[in-house]
Design an enzyme around this catalytic site. Structure first.
Site, mmCIF file in Angstrom:
data_model
loop_
_atom_site.group_PDB
_atom_site.id
_atom_site.type_symbol
_atom_site.label_atom_id
_atom_site.label_comp_id
_atom_site.label_asym_id
_atom_site.label_seq_id
_atom_site.Cartn_x
_atom_site.Cartn_y
_atom_site.Cartn_z
ATOM 1 N N CYS A 121 10.070 -12.377 3.594
ATOM 2 C CA CYS A 121 9.453 -11.691 2.449
ATOM 3 C C CYS A 121 10.057 -10.290 2.299
ATOM 4 O O CYS A 121 10.421 -9.866 1.198
ATOM 5 C CB CYS A 121 7.937 -11.618 2.636
ATOM 6 S SG CYS A 121 7.066 -10.881 1.246
ATOM 7 N N CYS A 122 10.195 -9.557 3.424
ATOM 8 C CA CYS A 122 10.789 -8.211 3.376
ATOM 9 C C CYS A 122 12.236 -8.282 2.888
ATOM 10 O O CYS A 122 12.686 -7.406 2.156
ATOM 11 C CB CYS A 122 10.755 -7.551 4.758
ATOM 12 S SG CYS A 122 9.207 -6.733 5.159
ATOM 13 N N CYS A 205 3.678 -1.878 1.516
ATOM 14 C CA CYS A 205 3.062 -2.868 0.630
ATOM 15 C C CYS A 205 1.564 -2.976 0.948
ATOM 16 O O CYS A 205 1.158 -2.880 2.114
ATOM 17 C CB CYS A 205 3.720 -4.224 0.827
ATOM 18 S SG CYS A 205 5.394 -4.306 0.182
ATOM 19 N N CYS A 208 0.274 -5.364 3.691
ATOM 20 C CA CYS A 208 0.894 -5.159 5.009
ATOM 21 C C CYS A 208 0.667 -3.764 5.568
ATOM 22 O O CYS A 208 1.317 -3.365 6.540
ATOM 23 C CB CYS A 208 2.392 -5.441 4.927
ATOM 24 S SG CYS A 208 2.766 -7.128 4.441
ATOM 25 N N CYS A 232 10.489 0.304 9.142
ATOM 26 C CA CYS A 232 10.430 0.088 7.710
ATOM 27 C C CYS A 232 11.542 -0.847 7.253
ATOM 28 O O CYS A 232 12.618 -0.869 7.808
ATOM 29 C CB CYS A 232 10.568 1.440 7.031
ATOM 30 S SG CYS A 232 10.902 1.351 5.309
#
Ligand code: SF4
Length: 240
Positions: A121-122, A205, A208, A232
């Site tokens: 997803c990241c 986000c 998260c 990050c």
């Protein structure tokens, strides 16, 4: 402008070792002209840097990665900064078909299920858009500070970014403490992300990131269910 060499990067890092954040930004503006941009996720360091940059050279570009999962407070600060400083903020969004594929296959909140899905997803929402944002640049400015995390303890004010295509990474706030960042914000009336008034100590986000408790590591609220990384998405080498 000539391409910077590794020797020039080392010399600049040495020369700027004790320089102020403003001097580092000025050096970067002179050296890279239109080929440098600030990556902003609209945390405290980023808005302080936008204020510093706006006072030195408004031609330095600002970009942000809109993952599609940010807090409303973060969207609000993007527009507040645009209005106050008159700076353009280039927004990079993930590729729609990739997000659709991710969610159709794994659900809309896949990140809680495994580190692999969180990393995927990241990568889709941050890694790939970051690559597009940095393409064509010779350097980028970040709000990294060395006391934010052990993985950031050895960063230099000017360094080669081997994670992102060997361009130059400029970290003007390397030596600043969190207290210095907030003093700067208060003294210069810099608009800031209102999440910080709700106990957040790091901005990411919405699904998260959670507020932290007093005494907790400032990055403890990021991917709090994981024990492996608190780094990050912008500065973490994605696997796969
Ligand atoms: Fe996806 Fe969470 Fe990474 Fe944002 S921080 S890109 S929602 S896994």
């Amino acid at each position: 402008m000539s391409k910077i060499t590794e020797i020039e990067i080392e010399e600049a890092a040495e020369k700027l070792e004790k320089a102020t954040a403003q001097e580092v930004v000025q050096w970067a503006a002179n050296r890279f002209g239109s080929k440098i941009a600030l990556a902003s996720s609209f945390g405290a360091e980023d808005v302080a840097l936008i204020d510093i940059i706006a006072k030195i050279d408004k031609n330095i570009k600002v970009f942000t990665l809109d993952t599609g999962r940010l807090h409303q407070e973060t969207y609000n600060i993007i527009d507040a900064v645009r209005e106050k400083y008159g700076v353009a903020v280039d927004v990079y969004f993930p590729k729609g078909e990739k997000v659709e594929e991710l969610e159709n296959k794994n659900g809309v909140n896949p990140f809680y299920r495994s580190v692999e899905l969180r990393t995927l997803c990241c990568h889709i929402r941050k890694g790939e858009p970051l690559k597009r944002a940095l393409s064509g640049l010779d350097a980028w400015i970040t709000g990294l500070r060395k006391d934010q995390a052990s993985s950031r303890a050895s960063i230099k004010k000017v360094e080669l970014d081997t994670v992102n295509g060997n361009i130059v990474k400029v970290n003007p706030l390397r030596d600043w403490t969190s207290e210095q960042v907030w003093s700067y914000i208060r003294e210069n009336h810099v608009p800031y992300n209102k999440l910080f008034d709700q106990g957040y100590t790091s901005v990411g986000c919405a699904p998260c990131t959670r507020p932290t408790k007093p005494g907790e590591d400032p990055r403890a609220g990021r991917w709090w269910w994981e024990t492996t990384t608190k780094e990050c998405g912008l500065h973490y080498k994605f696997k796969g």
